[in-house]
Write an enzyme that holds these catalytic residues in place. Sequence first.
Site, PDB file in Angstrom:
ATOM      1  N   LYS A  13      69.809  20.216  15.955  1.00 23.67           N
ATOM      2  CA  LYS A  13      69.638  18.761  15.928  1.00 23.67           C
ATOM      3  C   LYS A  13      69.701  18.220  14.507  1.00 23.67           C
ATOM      4  O   LYS A  13      70.346  17.210  14.261  1.00 23.67           O
ATOM      5  CB  LYS A  13      68.296  18.352  16.557  1.00 23.67           C
ATOM      6  CG  LYS A  13      68.173  18.631  18.034  1.00 23.67           C
ATOM      7  CD  LYS A  13      66.871  18.098  18.605  1.00 23.67           C
ATOM      8  CE  LYS A  13      65.624  18.540  17.885  1.00 23.67           C
ATOM      9  NZ  LYS A  13      65.289  19.948  17.963  1.00 23.67           N
ATOM     10  N   ARG A  88      58.711  12.028  24.073  1.00 20.93           N
ATOM     11  CA  ARG A  88      58.379  13.381  24.495  1.00 20.93           C
ATOM     12  C   ARG A  88      57.934  13.438  25.945  1.00 20.93           C
ATOM     13  O   ARG A  88      57.841  14.509  26.521  1.00 20.93           O
ATOM     14  CB  ARG A  88      57.283  13.955  23.600  1.00 20.93           C
ATOM     15  CG  ARG A  88      57.700  14.066  22.134  1.00 20.93           C
ATOM     16  CD  ARG A  88      56.634  14.679  21.285  1.00 20.93           C
ATOM     17  NE  ARG A  88      56.573  16.118  21.378  1.00 20.93           N
ATOM     18  CZ  ARG A  88      57.417  16.961  20.820  1.00 20.93           C
ATOM     19  NH1 ARG A  88      58.449  16.504  20.146  1.00 20.93           N
ATOM     20  NH2 ARG A  88      57.266  18.249  20.933  1.00 20.93           N
ATOM     21  N   ARG A 127      66.163  35.187  11.550  1.00 16.57           N
ATOM     22  CA  ARG A 127      65.826  34.416  10.347  1.00 16.57           C
ATOM     23  C   ARG A 127      64.477  34.842   9.779  1.00 16.57           C
ATOM     24  O   ARG A 127      64.293  34.920   8.570  1.00 16.57           O
ATOM     25  CB  ARG A 127      65.818  32.917  10.640  1.00 16.57           C
ATOM     26  CG  ARG A 127      67.191  32.297  10.549  1.00 16.57           C
ATOM     27  CD  ARG A 127      67.117  30.810  10.572  1.00 16.57           C
ATOM     28  NE  ARG A 127      66.722  30.348  11.901  1.00 16.57           N
ATOM     29  CZ  ARG A 127      66.773  29.114  12.318  1.00 16.57           C
ATOM     30  NH1 ARG A 127      67.157  28.165  11.519  1.00 16.57           N
ATOM     31  NH2 ARG A 127      66.413  28.783  13.532  1.00 16.57           N
ATOM     32  N   ARG A 139      57.825  29.531   7.401  1.00 18.01           N
ATOM     33  CA  ARG A 139      57.077  28.335   7.793  1.00 18.01           C
ATOM     34  C   ARG A 139      56.349  28.634   9.098  1.00 18.01           C
ATOM     35  O   ARG A 139      56.911  29.287   9.991  1.00 18.01           O
ATOM     36  CB  ARG A 139      58.020  27.143   8.012  1.00 18.01           C
ATOM     37  CG  ARG A 139      58.627  26.611   6.757  1.00 18.01           C
ATOM     38  CD  ARG A 139      59.471  25.386   6.978  1.00 18.01           C
ATOM     39  NE  ARG A 139      59.729  25.059   8.377  1.00 18.01           N
ATOM     40  CZ  ARG A 139      60.673  24.238   8.800  1.00 18.01           C
ATOM     41  NH1 ARG A 139      61.457  23.668   7.940  1.00 18.01           N
ATOM     42  NH2 ARG A 139      60.849  23.982  10.062  1.00 18.01           N
ATOM     43  N   ARG A 150      57.218  26.235  21.547  1.00 19.00           N
ATOM     44  CA  ARG A 150      57.905  24.954  21.383  1.00 19.00           C
ATOM     45  C   ARG A 150      59.088  24.827  22.342  1.00 19.00           C
ATOM     46  O   ARG A 150      59.372  23.744  22.849  1.00 19.00           O
ATOM     47  CB  ARG A 150      58.354  24.779  19.924  1.00 19.00           C
ATOM     48  CG  ARG A 150      57.147  24.569  18.990  1.00 19.00           C
ATOM     49  CD  ARG A 150      57.535  24.568  17.525  1.00 19.00           C
ATOM     50  NE  ARG A 150      58.465  23.506  17.213  1.00 19.00           N
ATOM     51  CZ  ARG A 150      59.331  23.545  16.217  1.00 19.00           C
ATOM     52  NH1 ARG A 150      59.409  24.602  15.426  1.00 19.00           N
ATOM     53  NH2 ARG A 150      60.139  22.534  15.979  1.00 19.00           N
TER      54      ARG A 150
END
Length: 195
Positions: A13, A88, A127, A139, A150
């Site tokens: 995105k 959302r 990653r 992170r 998520r």
Amino acid sequence: MRLILLGPPGAGKGTQAERLVEKHGIVQLSTGDMLRAAVAAETPVGLEAKDRMARGELCPDSLVVGVVAERIVQQDAHNGFILDGFPRTLAQAEALDRMLDEKNLKLDAVIELVVDENALLERVERRAREAAAAGKPLRPDDAPETVRKRIADFRAVTSQLRPFYEAKGLHAKIDGMRPIDEVAQEIDDALKAVA
């Protein structure tokens, strides 16, 4: 051009939003960024959000819609915007529609980047390994277990939003697993269809 960009974390995105911002002269609006800016500017909505956030409470839909309403009338959003991370829930989508109607505005499209969740998780895990091997910190929201949650949360959201926007003729599914340029072209084609 007023858009909503949907997709799970890691779907691309951000990459596609950057391209759309540059190509169409619109702004990308993140509800988290907007809330923080409203708090910093001490707007009425920002002050209410600050109090709720200080108590560790989630901001109610009416407050989030208020922040969006304040933000989309700012000068840099006159050419349009991309909403990222909002709505959302179905209630937020309905509130957004009412607010836009009051401002005589309408959404042009809701673009959903559809991805293979297993491939997405593999990408995130790769990653994470690469970051660890390079000695770079990961992170917290990029941790594989967080991304799994998520993705599940996103799946629950789109199960409500997809039929809502499909019924309005605004929803376009884009194969987010294709190369970046092909995804960009597919988005452009979808936007031409609604223009």
